[in-house]
Design a protein around this motif. Structure first.
Motif, PDB file in Angstrom:
ATOM      1  N   ARG A  42      31.447  76.505  29.994  1.00 12.44           N
ATOM      2  CA  ARG A  42      30.632  77.719  30.070  1.00 12.44           C
ATOM      3  C   ARG A  42      29.924  77.837  31.424  1.00 12.44           C
ATOM      4  N   GLY A  49      33.364  86.227  25.617  1.00 11.73           N
ATOM      5  CA  GLY A  49      32.181  85.937  24.799  1.00 11.73           C
ATOM      6  C   GLY A  49      32.047  84.446  24.498  1.00 11.73           C
ATOM      7  N   LEU A  50      31.106  84.182  23.591  1.00 11.85           N
ATOM      8  CA  LEU A  50      30.840  82.792  23.219  1.00 11.85           C
ATOM      9  C   LEU A  50      31.423  82.436  21.863  1.00 11.85           C
ATOM     10  N   SER A  51      31.900  83.452  21.112  1.00 15.77           N
ATOM     11  CA  SER A  51      32.371  83.168  19.751  1.00 15.77           C
ATOM     12  C   SER A  51      33.654  82.327  19.748  1.00 15.77           C
ATOM     13  N   LEU A  52      34.633  82.668  20.593  1.00 17.42           N
ATOM     14  CA  LEU A  52      35.875  81.894  20.647  1.00 17.42           C
ATOM     15  C   LEU A  52      35.641  80.461  21.137  1.00 17.42           C
ATOM     16  N   LEU A  69      32.934  78.683  20.786  1.00 17.69           N
ATOM     17  CA  LEU A  69      32.237  77.975  19.711  1.00 17.69           C
ATOM     18  C   LEU A  69      33.195  77.632  18.574  1.00 17.69           C
ATOM     19  N   LEU A  70      34.091  78.577  18.262  1.00 14.38           N
ATOM     20  CA  LEU A  70      35.084  78.302  17.215  1.00 14.38           C
ATOM     21  C   LEU A  70      35.983  77.133  17.623  1.00 14.38           C
ATOM     22  N   TRP A  86      35.171  74.804  19.724  1.00 15.59           N
ATOM     23  CA  TRP A  86      34.344  73.597  19.746  1.00 15.59           C
ATOM     24  C   TRP A  86      34.239  72.973  18.351  1.00 15.59           C
TER      25      TRP A  86
END
Length: 200
Positions: free
Chosen positions: A32, A95-98, A100-101, A103
């Motif tokens: 990130r 974004g941050l959703s993919l 995090l998924l 991770w």
């Protein structure tokens, strides 16, 4: 038997359990940071990470099917391939959703693989502790038996010496009695007394 007691620090106990989560979290954070510094929508960075990931996967395949077939090298190469792919997606995504998924998925897979090695290590440790305990019990049993045998031999020797001393005193005392006739004892079937007692 004196045994050394070693108390492990709580960090030494927790560190192996936290290592997979720390590794995947570190990759996510660095990816990130890389995203914020210009990796987002950078085609060259995406190609680079894809090439590195494929090269690591190919190294893992070569290590697993090679002549040596080293599972440690193969596992390290596949882990590096997955980490590079995860870092590439996390660095390239908007974004941050993919990220995090990915991770969560990578952490779950890492814990699943680590649990297998932890179980094997625990089995080996328990088997070793059982083996050591059996050896200790066997040694303790041998020591107890030898202690009993040695004590018995000492008691027998001590009793024999005391009996011999008492017998010698009795023979000496009997030989000094008036009217003692050693021939009369021999006639009744008793063994012949030693010559020094006859002279006495």
């Amino acid at each position: 038997m004196n045994e050394q007691i070693v108390a492990r620090h709580w960090l030494a106990i927790i560190a192996p359990k936290a290592a997979p989560a720390v590794a995947t979290s570190t990759v996510l954070i660095l990816a990130r940071i890389w995203n914020a510094n210009g990796a987002q929508h950078s085609l060259g960075n995406a190609v680079l990470m894809t090439a590195l990931s494929l090269a690591a996967a190919a190294a893992g395949v070569c290590a697993s099917i090679g002549r040596a077939g080293d599972p440690v090298i193969a596992g390290t190469a596949f882990a590096a391939s997955g980490g590079l792919a995860f870092a590439g997606v996390a660095g390239y995504a908007d974004g941050l959703s993919l990220p995090l998924l990915l991770w969560v998925l990578a952490t779950a897979v890492a814990y699943g693989l680590a649990a297998r090695y932890w179980r094997t290590d625990r089995r080996e440790r328990v088997a070793y502790e059982r083996h050591v305990s059996d050896r200790r019990e066997e040694r303790a049993h041998i020591e107890r038996v030898e202690t009993i045998r040695g004590t018995t031999q000492i008691e027998v020797a001590r009793t024999g010496a005391a009996y011999a001393e008492q017998l010698a005193q009795a023979l000496t005392a009997r030989a000094t009695l008036p009217g003692f006739d050693p021939k009369a004892l021999e006639a009744t079937g008793l063994p012949e007394l030693p010559t020094h007692h006859r002279g006495a």
